[in-house]
Design an enzyme around this catalytic site. Structure first.
Site, PDB file in Angstrom:
ATOM      1  N   GLU A   1       5.548  -4.993   5.828  1.00 49.18           N
ATOM      2  CA  GLU A   1       5.712  -6.398   6.193  1.00 49.18           C
ATOM      3  C   GLU A   1       5.884  -7.334   4.973  1.00 49.18           C
ATOM      4  O   GLU A   1       6.796  -8.156   4.943  1.00 49.18           O
ATOM      5  CB  GLU A   1       4.412  -6.744   6.930  1.00 49.18           C
TER       6      GLU A   1
ATOM      7  N   MET B   1      -8.060   3.022   9.162  1.00 46.47           N
ATOM      8  CA  MET B   1      -7.277   1.868   8.703  1.00 46.47           C
ATOM      9  C   MET B   1      -6.310   1.393   9.785  1.00 46.47           C
ATOM     10  O   MET B   1      -6.366   1.858  10.919  1.00 46.47           O
ATOM     11  CB  MET B   1      -6.512   2.250   7.438  1.00 46.47           C
ATOM     12  N   GLY B   2      -5.414   0.507   9.409  1.00 44.64           N
ATOM     13  CA  GLY B   2      -4.413   0.015  10.364  1.00 44.64           C
ATOM     14  C   GLY B   2      -4.253  -1.486  10.346  1.00 44.64           C
ATOM     15  O   GLY B   2      -3.432  -2.046  11.052  1.00 44.64           O
TER      16      GLY B   2
ATOM     17  N   GLY C   1       0.851  -1.202   0.000  1.00 46.27           N
ATOM     18  CA  GLY C   1       0.000   0.000   0.000  1.00 46.27           C
ATOM     19  C   GLY C   1       0.877   1.238   0.000  1.00 46.27           C
ATOM     20  O   GLY C   1       1.850   1.300   0.738  1.00 46.27           O
TER      21      GLY C   1
ATOM     22  N   ARG D   1     -24.258   7.622  12.702  1.00 45.48           N
ATOM     23  CA  ARG D   1     -23.776   7.556  11.310  1.00 45.48           C
ATOM     24  C   ARG D   1     -22.311   7.135  11.293  1.00 45.48           C
ATOM     25  O   ARG D   1     -21.604   7.311  12.279  1.00 45.48           O
ATOM     26  CB  ARG D   1     -23.871   8.931  10.643  1.00 45.48           C
TER      27      ARG D   1
ATOM     28  N   ILE E   1       1.496   3.142   6.797  1.00 41.61           N
ATOM     29  CA  ILE E   1       0.680   3.999   7.670  1.00 41.61           C
ATOM     30  C   ILE E   1       0.295   3.236   8.930  1.00 41.61           C
ATOM     31  O   ILE E   1      -0.045   3.833   9.935  1.00 41.61           O
ATOM     32  CB  ILE E   1      -0.600   4.523   6.970  1.00 41.61           C
ATOM     33  N   ASP E   2       0.355   1.880   8.889  1.00 41.25           N
ATOM     34  CA  ASP E   2      -0.134   1.080  10.022  1.00 41.25           C
ATOM     35  C   ASP E   2       0.822   1.106  11.222  1.00 41.25           C
ATOM     36  O   ASP E   2       0.418   0.770  12.335  1.00 41.25           O
ATOM     37  CB  ASP E   2      -0.341  -0.384   9.591  1.00 41.25           C
TER      38      ASP E   2
ATOM     39  N   ARG F   1     -26.050  13.510  17.199  1.00 40.38           N
ATOM     40  CA  ARG F   1     -25.851  12.158  16.673  1.00 40.38           C
ATOM     41  C   ARG F   1     -24.561  11.560  17.206  1.00 40.38           C
ATOM     42  O   ARG F   1     -23.629  12.299  17.520  1.00 40.38           O
ATOM     43  CB  ARG F   1     -25.571  12.185  15.173  1.00 40.38           C
TER      44      ARG F   1
ATOM     45  N   ARG G   1      -4.141   7.727   3.268  1.00 37.63           N
ATOM     46  CA  ARG G   1      -2.862   7.397   2.626  1.00 37.63           C
ATOM     47  C   ARG G   1      -2.465   8.394   1.557  1.00 37.63           C
ATOM     48  O   ARG G   1      -1.355   8.308   1.019  1.00 37.63           O
ATOM     49  CB  ARG G   1      -2.972   6.022   1.957  1.00 37.63           C
TER      50      ARG G   1
HETATM   51  O1  F6P Z   1      -1.274  -1.490   5.041  1.00 38.57           O
HETATM   52  C1  F6P Z   1      -1.790  -0.247   4.711  1.00 38.57           C
HETATM   53  C2  F6P Z   1      -3.275  -0.323   4.506  1.00 38.57           C
HETATM   54  O2  F6P Z   1      -3.742   0.963   4.162  1.00 38.57           O
HETATM   55  C3  F6P Z   1      -4.066  -0.922   5.655  1.00 38.57           C
HETATM   56  O3  F6P Z   1      -4.271  -0.007   6.702  1.00 38.57           O
HETATM   57  C4  F6P Z   1      -5.316  -1.367   4.952  1.00 38.57           C
HETATM   58  O4  F6P Z   1      -5.958  -2.445   5.615  1.00 38.57           O
HETATM   59  C5  F6P Z   1      -4.819  -1.803   3.611  1.00 38.57           C
HETATM   60  O5  F6P Z   1      -3.572  -1.171   3.410  1.00 38.57           O
HETATM   61  C6  F6P Z   1      -5.735  -1.458   2.472  1.00 38.57           C
HETATM   62  O6  F6P Z   1      -5.195  -1.982   1.307  1.00 38.57           O
HETATM   63  P1  F6P Z   1      -5.636  -1.633  -0.176  1.00 38.57           P
HETATM   64  O7  F6P Z   1      -4.708  -0.585  -0.673  1.00 38.57           O
HETATM   65  O8  F6P Z   1      -5.416  -2.891  -0.910  1.00 38.57           O
HETATM   66  O9  F6P Z   1      -7.039  -1.162  -0.147  1.00 38.57           O
END
Ligand code: F6P
Length: 342
Positions: A103, A169-170, A10, A265, A126-127, A162, A274
């Site tokens: 990773e 993400m993460g 990513g 919501r 970003i994770d 609300r 990202r």
């Molecule tokens: O590993 C970075 C990340 O943005 C994660 O937080 C998320 O689960 C994944 O990539 C999303 O991947 P894609 O770009 O395939 O939608």
């Protein structure tokens, strides 16, 4: 030396800052030559390249994404993939590779090192879930984007009385949720590291409404309710065996609306986290990683990844980078709980 550079997995803000630093120092200090591989490991696999000199890296420091492109290609899942990479590298006269990734990309780099390919790794995601470094670049930018969104959501949530659920993400680590939730003053933060009780979350939401303010619930995409059922849009796996996460925010808002009788919501921040320009922190970290990565290549110190330890950039074995996922420890979550429901 003739050095290949690739970015895999990513994308994240700061990738271009690394590429720029590697190329600038590599050419001006050491006199090396560079080849840009396109789209992660697909580049060396298919022999697809682009020119990568000082001219190509001018102006890219503040730019999000990656000028090289990215993919989640896993050469170990492709018949003859490793042999193709080796023969393409030989044909292109590549002496070493700088692999910038998380990773999965670095996992491939570690395996290729064992098979005799000269690789130096740079950690990005970003994770922030890579074990061998205190921080990865991209994380700070993602947290700031999510924090800014939460700041804005407070005022609209209050105007309409609300609950607003913000899904971030993460993957399987709750770092983005924890930091963005703390920085944005969320009233509940839910992480993958600990299953949550939806009744308790509804209790926090009620309590927050009693203060005359509206609740903001930050939920990590990998968080799970007590029954342990993973909520996902799609059960397909990518080339590295990851399921695509997402959907927990929607599910949670429905539950909270039913249980509290107040409208709820969901806002899914998704890839906004990202995209775009990196923060100053990420630009500096990415630049320092790039400068130290090219030093490692120049010294022939292969099979290593550059890492941040406190304020220093050090080198660690590539294998250490991917050995263990760095998740949020329980004491960090306990710190945040003080603010839940209030
Ligand atoms: O590993 C970075 C990340 O943005 C994660 O937080 C998320 O689960 C994944 O990539 C999303 O991947 P894609 O770009 O395939 O939608």
């Amino acid at each position: 030396m003739r050095i290949g550079v690739l970015t895999g997995g990513g994308d994240c803000p700061g990738l271009n800052a690394v590429i720029r630093a590697v190329v600038r120092k590599g050419i001006s200090t050491y006199g090396h030559e560079f080849v840009g591989f396109r789209d992660g490991w697909r580049g060396p696999l298919e022999g697809t390249t682009r020119e990568l000199g000082i001219a190509q890296v001018r102006g890219i420091l503040p730019r999000g994404g990656t000028i090289l492109g990215s993919s989640r290609t896993n050469p170990f899942k492709i018949d003859g993939g490793v042999e193709k990479i080796k023969s393409n590298l030989a044909e292109l006269g590549i002496d070493a590779l700088v692999a910038i990734g998380g990773e999965d990309t670095l996992g491939v780099a570690a395996k290729l090192t064992d098979l005799g390919v000269n690789v130096v790794g740079v950690p990005k995601t970003i994770d922030n879930d890579l074990g061998a470094t205190d921080y990865t670049f991209g994380f700070d930018t993602a947290v700031n984007i999510a924090m800014e969104a939460i700041d804005r959501l407070h005022t609209t949530a209050e105007s309409h009385h609300r609950t607003l659920v913000v899904e971030v993400m993460g993957r399987h680590a709750g770092w983005i949720a924890l930091h963005a939730g703390l920085a944005g003053g969320a009233n509940v933060i839910l992480l993958p590291e600990r299953q949550f009780d939806v009744e308790q979350v509804a209790g926090y939401v009620e309590k927050r409404f009693q203060t005359q303010y509206s609740p903001i619930v930050v939920v990590a995409e990998g968080a799970q309710p007590l029954d342990g059922q993973m909520v996902t849009h799609n059960q397909e796996l990518d080339a590295f065996g990851h399921v695509r996460l997402g959907g927990i925010g929607q599910w949670l808002a429905q539950q909270l609306e039913e249980k509290t009788g107040k409208e709820a919501r969901t806002v899914v921040l998704g890839h906004i986290q990202r995209g775009g320009t990196p923060t100053a922190f990420d630009r500096v970290l990415a630049t320092r990683f790039g400068l130290h990565a090219i030093d490692a290549v120049h010294e022939g110190d292969f099979g290593k990844m550059v890492a941040l330890k406190s304020t220093d950039i050090v080198r660690v074995p590539l294998a250490d980078a991917t050995r263990e996922l760095k998740t949020v420890p329980v004491e960090r979550y306990t710190e945040a709980e003080v603010f839940f429901g209030s």
